[in-house]
Enzyme design. Structure first.
Site, PDB file in Angstrom:
ATOM      1  N   THR A  64       7.008 -11.319  -6.430  1.00  0.00           N
ATOM      2  CA  THR A  64       6.583 -11.808  -5.115  1.00  0.00           C
ATOM      3  C   THR A  64       5.066 -12.015  -5.171  1.00  0.00           C
ATOM      4  O   THR A  64       4.417 -11.595  -6.121  1.00  0.00           O
ATOM      5  CB  THR A  64       6.886 -10.775  -4.010  1.00  0.00           C
ATOM      6  OG1 THR A  64       6.072  -9.621  -4.240  1.00  0.00           O
ATOM      7  CG2 THR A  64       8.342 -10.357  -3.997  1.00  0.00           C
ATOM      8  N   ILE A 124       3.143  -3.267 -10.170  1.00  0.00           N
ATOM      9  CA  ILE A 124       2.036  -3.666  -9.301  1.00  0.00           C
ATOM     10  C   ILE A 124       1.328  -4.885  -9.881  1.00  0.00           C
ATOM     11  O   ILE A 124       0.862  -4.871 -11.015  1.00  0.00           O
ATOM     12  CB  ILE A 124       1.028  -2.497  -9.119  1.00  0.00           C
ATOM     13  CG1 ILE A 124       1.733  -1.279  -8.526  1.00  0.00           C
ATOM     14  CG2 ILE A 124      -0.145  -2.945  -8.265  1.00  0.00           C
ATOM     15  CD1 ILE A 124       2.326  -1.472  -7.138  1.00  0.00           C
ATOM     16  N   LYS A 125       1.281  -5.919  -9.038  1.00  0.00           N
ATOM     17  CA  LYS A 125       0.685  -7.180  -9.482  1.00  0.00           C
ATOM     18  C   LYS A 125      -0.803  -7.185  -9.121  1.00  0.00           C
ATOM     19  O   LYS A 125      -1.171  -7.028  -7.946  1.00  0.00           O
ATOM     20  CB  LYS A 125       1.400  -8.310  -8.727  1.00  0.00           C
ATOM     21  CG  LYS A 125       1.601  -9.557  -9.521  1.00  0.00           C
ATOM     22  CD  LYS A 125       2.591 -10.414  -8.763  1.00  0.00           C
ATOM     23  CE  LYS A 125       2.660 -11.798  -9.276  1.00  0.00           C
ATOM     24  NZ  LYS A 125       3.467 -12.646  -8.414  1.00  0.00           N
ATOM     25  N   VAL A 126      -1.620  -7.377 -10.135  1.00  0.00           N
ATOM     26  CA  VAL A 126      -3.073  -7.315  -9.944  1.00  0.00           C
ATOM     27  C   VAL A 126      -3.693  -8.628 -10.434  1.00  0.00           C
ATOM     28  O   VAL A 126      -3.571  -8.955 -11.617  1.00  0.00           O
ATOM     29  CB  VAL A 126      -3.676  -6.156 -10.778  1.00  0.00           C
ATOM     30  CG1 VAL A 126      -5.176  -6.044 -10.543  1.00  0.00           C
ATOM     31  CG2 VAL A 126      -2.973  -4.840 -10.482  1.00  0.00           C
TER      32      VAL A 126
END
Ligand code: E4P
Length: 309
Positions: A64, A124-126
């Protein structure tokens, strides 16, 4: 340009050390025949789009981002969090990437810890960089620092907004579990800035010949036949570059090809060594379709009427 049989053998060898992607349910003796097939993720924030793809066994993960969450109807961070939590629960144990919205390292780490508590399958998208572009007072290494801090905390991460192999390498170096090169946005950029006479263009020319100035009759660049590994797409070439560098140095950070624009990019990325593809749900809905399949089905259904009575 490289053809599939010219792909370095160590790209294939690296696959052997990569994880099992399709799990066999407990207690079942029929093992999954494609346990090490590439992971295919749905790139969406909409639970209604995920359900049919999950039921068809097409996807084993979801990505997402804030744009997708907004498009899915989230109008507050609280609402976005509830929607993301629902996706995480539905997809468990398969990975779901949730993007951080904070921009300062300490706040990003707290936000990551909060999101990671939704389940063991949270990634976790960083964003790897761009912090200075949105706020000149921010540290340009914020993304890498956060990736490193989360690696130290045993939290899986996905370094996003990758546009060259240097960014990918340093994200891996910082401890990222996945890197997401955005091949479609790169292809869009190349399409906009490329010149007609350039021999190595990108697949968008053949599928969506907006300018009308490019050859668009090459059947090996349509989604209907094998692509022949032509690598006519700038984004696909980026995936290949990262895959070769990672294989050269035994980097196990997974190459997650993102930002798809057409069906040609799917096999091309796999031929180039991508570990995972995250594909927009509408494109995934069409993966079983083919004009010749349609024609074949019509005749089988017609002929089976002979046994109706
Ligand atoms: C990847 O994780 C991103 O969510 C996505 O693929 C971005 O794609 P876009 O370029 O279509 O926005």
């Amino acid at each position: 340009m490289l053809k599939p049989d010219q792909i370095p053998a160590h790209i294939g060898a690296r696959r052997q050390s990569m994880p099992i992607n399709n799990l066999t349910d407990k207690g079942k003796s029929l093992k999954h025949p494609a346990a090490k097939a590439p992971k295919i993720f749905a790139d969406t924030g909409t639970i209604e789009e995920i359900h049919p793809l999950r039921e068809a066994g097409i996807i084993n993960g979801v990505t997402t981002n804030p744009t997708l969450m907004k498009r899915a109807g989230a109008t507050s961070w609280q609402m976005a969090k509830e929607m993301m939590q629902e996706i995480v629960t539905l997809m468990a144990p398969y990975p779901v990437s949730l993007e951080l919205t904070e921009l300062q390292a300490e706040k990003m780490i707290s936000q990551a810890e909060e999101l990671a508590a939704y389940g063991d399958n949270v990634v976790i998208k960083v964003p790897v960089g761009g912090y200075g572009a949105v706020d000149s007072t921010l540290d340009r290494h914020t993304g890498l620092k956060v990736l490193h801090a989360l690696w130290r905390r045993d939290i899986q991460t996905n370094a996003t907004l990758i546009f060259n192999s240097t960014q990918a390498l340093f994200a891996a170096q910082a401890g990222a579990s996945y890197v997401s090169p955005f091949l479609g946005r790169l292809a869009d950029y190349m399409y906009k800035h490329d010149r007609v006479e350039m021999p190595a263009g990108n697949a968008l020319y053949y599928l969506e010949d907006h300018k009308g100035g490019k050859e668009n009759s090459r059947t090996d660049n349509t989604p209907y036949v094998a692509t022949s590994g032509a690598r006519m797409d700038a984004g696909v070439r980026l995936i290949h570059e990262i895959a070769v560098i990672f294989a050269n140095y035994d980097v196990t950070t997974e190459v997650l090809a993102a930002s798809f624009r057409n069906g040609v990019q799917i096999p091309e990325c796999l031929l180039c060594g991508a570990d995972i593809l995250t594909i927009p749900a509408p494109l995934l809905m069409g993966v079983a379709d083919h004009p010749l399949t349609d024609e074949g089905m019509r005749s089988f259904v017609e002929d089976s009427k002979a046994f109706a009575s």
